[in-house]
Motif scaffolding. Structure first.
Motif, PDB file in Angstrom:
ATOM      1  N   UNK A 203       0.828  -1.209   0.000  1.00 50.75           N
ATOM      2  CA  UNK A 203       0.000   0.000   0.000  1.00 50.75           C
ATOM      3  C   UNK A 203       0.861   1.257   0.000  1.00 50.75           C
ATOM      4  N   UNK A 204       1.969   1.212   0.755  1.00 52.92           N
ATOM      5  CA  UNK A 204       2.888   2.355   0.773  1.00 52.92           C
ATOM      6  C   UNK A 204       3.496   2.582  -0.611  1.00 52.92           C
ATOM      7  N   UNK A 205       3.804   1.473  -1.310  1.00 54.95           N
ATOM      8  CA  UNK A 205       4.372   1.574  -2.652  1.00 54.95           C
ATOM      9  C   UNK A 205       3.348   2.127  -3.638  1.00 54.95           C
ATOM     10  N   UNK A 206       2.088   1.670  -3.513  1.00 53.95           N
ATOM     11  CA  UNK A 206       1.015   2.190  -4.374  1.00 53.95           C
ATOM     12  C   UNK A 206       0.842   3.686  -4.150  1.00 53.95           C
ATOM     13  N   UNK A 207       0.869   4.095  -2.878  1.00 54.45           N
ATOM     14  CA  UNK A 207       0.760   5.520  -2.541  1.00 54.45           C
ATOM     15  C   UNK A 207       1.942   6.295  -3.131  1.00 54.45           C
ATOM     16  N   UNK A 208       3.123   5.663  -3.100  1.00 53.95           N
ATOM     17  CA  UNK A 208       4.314   6.297  -3.651  1.00 53.95           C
ATOM     18  C   UNK A 208       4.187   6.504  -5.154  1.00 53.95           C
ATOM     19  N   UNK A 209       3.649   5.507  -5.867  1.00 53.86           N
ATOM     20  CA  UNK A 209       3.485   5.628  -7.311  1.00 53.86           C
ATOM     21  C   UNK A 209       2.427   6.671  -7.663  1.00 53.86           C
ATOM     22  N   UNK A 210       1.458   6.841  -6.771  1.00 52.37           N
ATOM     23  CA  UNK A 210       0.407   7.826  -7.011  1.00 52.37           C
ATOM     24  C   UNK A 210       0.967   9.249  -7.022  1.00 52.37           C
ATOM     25  N   UNK A 211       1.997   9.473  -6.204  1.00 50.08           N
ATOM     26  CA  UNK A 211       2.583  10.818  -6.094  1.00 50.08           C
ATOM     27  C   UNK A 211       4.016  10.861  -6.638  1.00 50.08           C
ATOM     28  N   UNK A 212       4.357   9.921  -7.478  1.00 46.69           N
ATOM     29  CA  UNK A 212       5.726   9.781  -7.968  1.00 46.69           C
ATOM     30  C   UNK A 212       6.209  11.007  -8.751  1.00 46.69           C
ATOM     31  N   UNK A 213       7.466  11.368  -8.500  1.00 45.92           N
ATOM     32  CA  UNK A 213       8.136  12.375  -9.319  1.00 45.92           C
ATOM     33  C   UNK A 213       8.918  11.617 -10.391  1.00 45.92           C
ATOM     34  N   UNK A 214       8.288  11.415 -11.545  1.00 46.44           N
ATOM     35  CA  UNK A 214       8.892  10.593 -12.600  1.00 46.44           C
ATOM     36  C   UNK A 214      10.096  11.252 -13.240  1.00 46.44           C
ATOM     37  N   UNK A 215      10.308  12.533 -12.942  1.00 44.70           N
ATOM     38  CA  UNK A 215      11.486  13.223 -13.468  1.00 44.70           C
ATOM     39  C   UNK A 215      12.735  12.942 -12.629  1.00 44.70           C
ATOM     40  N   UNK A 216      12.542  12.377 -11.458  1.00 41.25           N
ATOM     41  CA  UNK A 216      13.649  12.069 -10.556  1.00 41.25           C
ATOM     42  C   UNK A 216      14.028  10.593 -10.662  1.00 41.25           C
ATOM     43  N   UNK A 217      15.209  10.324 -11.167  1.00 41.25           N
ATOM     44  CA  UNK A 217      15.671   8.934 -11.291  1.00 41.25           C
ATOM     45  C   UNK A 217      15.802   8.281  -9.922  1.00 41.25           C
ATOM     46  N   UNK A 218      16.225   9.063  -8.932  1.00 40.08           N
ATOM     47  CA  UNK A 218      16.381   8.524  -7.578  1.00 40.08           C
ATOM     48  C   UNK A 218      15.041   8.053  -7.029  1.00 40.08           C
ATOM     49  N   UNK A 219      13.992   8.887  -7.189  1.00 36.24           N
ATOM     50  CA  UNK A 219      12.661   8.532  -6.673  1.00 36.24           C
ATOM     51  C   UNK A 219      12.115   7.292  -7.379  1.00 36.24           C
ATOM     52  N   UNK A 220      12.297   7.224  -8.681  1.00 31.51           N
ATOM     53  CA  UNK A 220      11.800   6.077  -9.453  1.00 31.51           C
ATOM     54  C   UNK A 220      12.518   4.794  -9.040  1.00 31.51           C
ATOM     55  N   UNK A 221      13.850   4.866  -8.946  1.00 30.48           N
ATOM     56  CA  UNK A 221      14.621   3.680  -8.563  1.00 30.48           C
ATOM     57  C   UNK A 221      14.275   3.214  -7.154  1.00 30.48           C
ATOM     58  N   UNK A 222      14.090   4.158  -6.229  1.00 26.71           N
ATOM     59  CA  UNK A 222      13.725   3.809  -4.861  1.00 26.71           C
ATOM     60  C   UNK A 222      12.370   3.117  -4.805  1.00 26.71           C
ATOM     61  N   UNK A 223      11.409   3.610  -5.572  1.00 24.72           N
ATOM     62  CA  UNK A 223      10.062   3.024  -5.563  1.00 24.72           C
ATOM     63  C   UNK A 223      10.064   1.604  -6.113  1.00 24.72           C
ATOM     64  N   UNK A 286       2.470  14.883 -13.341  1.00 20.99           N
ATOM     65  CA  UNK A 286       2.965  13.532 -13.058  1.00 20.99           C
ATOM     66  C   UNK A 286       2.920  12.659 -14.315  1.00 20.99           C
ATOM     67  N   UNK A 287       1.777  12.673 -15.005  1.00 14.33           N
ATOM     68  CA  UNK A 287       1.614  11.824 -16.185  1.00 14.33           C
ATOM     69  C   UNK A 287       2.549  12.244 -17.314  1.00 14.33           C
ATOM     70  N   UNK A 288       2.787  13.555 -17.429  1.00  8.67           N
ATOM     71  CA  UNK A 288       3.714  14.043 -18.448  1.00  8.67           C
ATOM     72  C   UNK A 288       5.136  13.574 -18.155  1.00  8.67           C
ATOM     73  N   UNK A 289       5.511  13.597 -16.872  1.00 12.76           N
ATOM     74  CA  UNK A 289       6.835  13.110 -16.485  1.00 12.76           C
ATOM     75  C   UNK A 289       7.005  11.627 -16.763  1.00 12.76           C
ATOM     76  N   UNK A 290       5.955  10.850 -16.496  1.00 13.76           N
ATOM     77  CA  UNK A 290       6.013   9.410 -16.764  1.00 13.76           C
ATOM     78  C   UNK A 290       6.099   9.136 -18.266  1.00 13.76           C
ATOM     79  N   UNK A 291       5.322   9.907 -19.051  1.00 10.24           N
ATOM     80  CA  UNK A 291       5.345   9.714 -20.500  1.00 10.24           C
ATOM     81  C   UNK A 291       6.732  10.015 -21.070  1.00 10.24           C
ATOM     82  N   UNK A 292       7.353  11.109 -20.611  1.00  6.95           N
ATOM     83  CA  UNK A 292       8.685  11.475 -21.110  1.00  6.95           C
ATOM     84  C   UNK A 292       9.738  10.453 -20.696  1.00  6.95           C
ATOM     85  N   UNK A 293       9.588   9.867 -19.499  1.00  5.87           N
ATOM     86  CA  UNK A 293      10.573   8.886 -19.034  1.00  5.87           C
ATOM     87  C   UNK A 293      10.544   7.629 -19.898  1.00  5.87           C
TER      88      UNK A 293
END
Length: 353
Positions: A203-223, A286-293
């Motif tokens: 659930x914590x991971x799902x919450x994390x993906x909901x607010x993910x900063x897809x422009x941050x490689x560190x945040x994505x890798x951590x999740x 958020x969605x734009x950041x995910x699309x660009x990634x």
């Protein structure tokens, strides 16, 4: 460590005195409920801190598109006036959104000493000076000799709460149980506790993906690391519970605490979603950041499909190469900007001296 033992034993004794001496609860049951009381005490103290941390994280998330826009406006500007303007506007933006940059993981910092203190307290009770059966037992923290003797007589799931799976068979026999019986009895409790923990992490991971900063490689890798960790961690805990010096009392505490954590996460997440819903502006960001990634990956897949159909994939290959080159250039520019900013800060400090 002694300070933690005194702290935990004081809370347990207060609850035991209230339940057994005040309400007349059976002594065995009073000790078990004292563990629940310990969880209630700790969780009641950190509940406001946990809520504050959730709210601050959500406000920071809502602020993210505005902060990204501000950073883009001042990107590459290293003159003192621009840096001061950026700093002032950043503070103003945080004030407008009610963000506290100092909020962190204080709830976890409060819980860890309690778990360590409880573990050490039970270990000392299970290994008294002079050995088990040699009365009177030495006091442990605020627990008197009589309290220690009573604690050792307490049973949960038909097991002495001071016993653990790796304890010598002779010692287990003194406590009135055996290794096989202990393992069979605690197995469903450990599995349930591990299940609560896994659900909590998912659930914590799902919450994390909901607010993910897809422009941050560190945040994505951590999740994504947390996704793997959510499935790996329970097996580690199961192994420790069945082979390590983890007393039954700790397993019981872990079971109740994990259930409480899961329930609290569901309640706080629901409250947060109702009171601080994610605005459309953030969702688009958020969605734009995910699309660009993942756009280069999508272009690579399209190129592969084109080759399989016998079509020319040059358009997709060229666009993918262009996107990767732009990303590489931007990364290089950001790195140079940070390096130059750091150099200027050092030079400014040197001048001040």
């Amino acid at each position: 460590m002694d300070a933690l033992i005194y702290l935990v034993s004081a809370v347990l004794k207060l609850w035991h005195t209230f339940l057994h001496g005040g309400l007349g609860v059976n002594e065995n049951l009073a000790w078990m409920l004292s563990f629940v009381g310990l969880i209630l005490t700790v969780r009641s103290l950190i509940a406001p801190l946990a809520w504050g941390m959730y709210v601050n994280a959500r406000k920071t998330t809502i602020m993210r598109p505005h902060m990204a826009s501000l950073k883009e406006d001042y990107r590459g500007k290293l003159d003192e006036e621009s840096q001061k303007e950026f700093s002032d506007k950043s503070k103003q933006l945080m004030a407008e959104h009610g963000v506290n940059p100092m909020a962190g993981c204080l709830p976890m910092m409060v819980q860890m000493p309690v778990i360590l203190g409880l573990y050490q307290m039970i270990r000392r009770i299970a290994r008294p000076e002079g050995g088990l059966g040699n009365l009177p037992y030495p006091p442990v923290g605020f627990l008197s000799s009589n309290d220690v003797a009573s604690f050792l007589e307490t049973r949960a799931f038909g097991l002495p709460i001071a016993a653990y799976a790796s304890m010598p068979e002779e010692t287990l026999k003194t406590l009135g149980t055996s290794g096989d019986h202990l393992v069979h009895a605690i197995t469903p409790v450990v599995i349930a506790a591990a299940a609560f923990m896994t659900l909590n992490m998912i659930l914590s991971t799902v919450r994390s993906f909901e607010t993910m900063d897809w422009r941050s490689s560190f945040a994505v890798n951590m999740s994504f690391s947390m996704v793997a960790f959510a499935f790996y961690m329970p097996f580690t805990i199961l192994t420790i519970a069945f082979t390590g010096p983890i007393p039954v009392a700790i397993i019981f505490y872990w079971f109740v605490n994990n259930f409480w954590t899961l329930s609290q996460l569901i309640v706080l997440w629901t409250m947060l979603t109702i009171k601080y819903p994610l605005p459309r502006e953030f969702k688009e960001f958020r969605d734009d950041g995910r699309r660009k990634r993942y756009e280069p990956m999508g272009l690579r897949w399209r190129a592969l499909k084109a080759r399989m159909k016998g079509e020319d994939p040059a358009e997709y290959v060229e666009k993918r190469r262009q996107l990767r080159a732009e990303a590489k250039d931007r990364k290089r520019e950001d790195k140079e900007f940070k390096k130059e900013k750091k150099r200027l800060q050092k030079a400014k400090k040197a001048e001040a001296k």
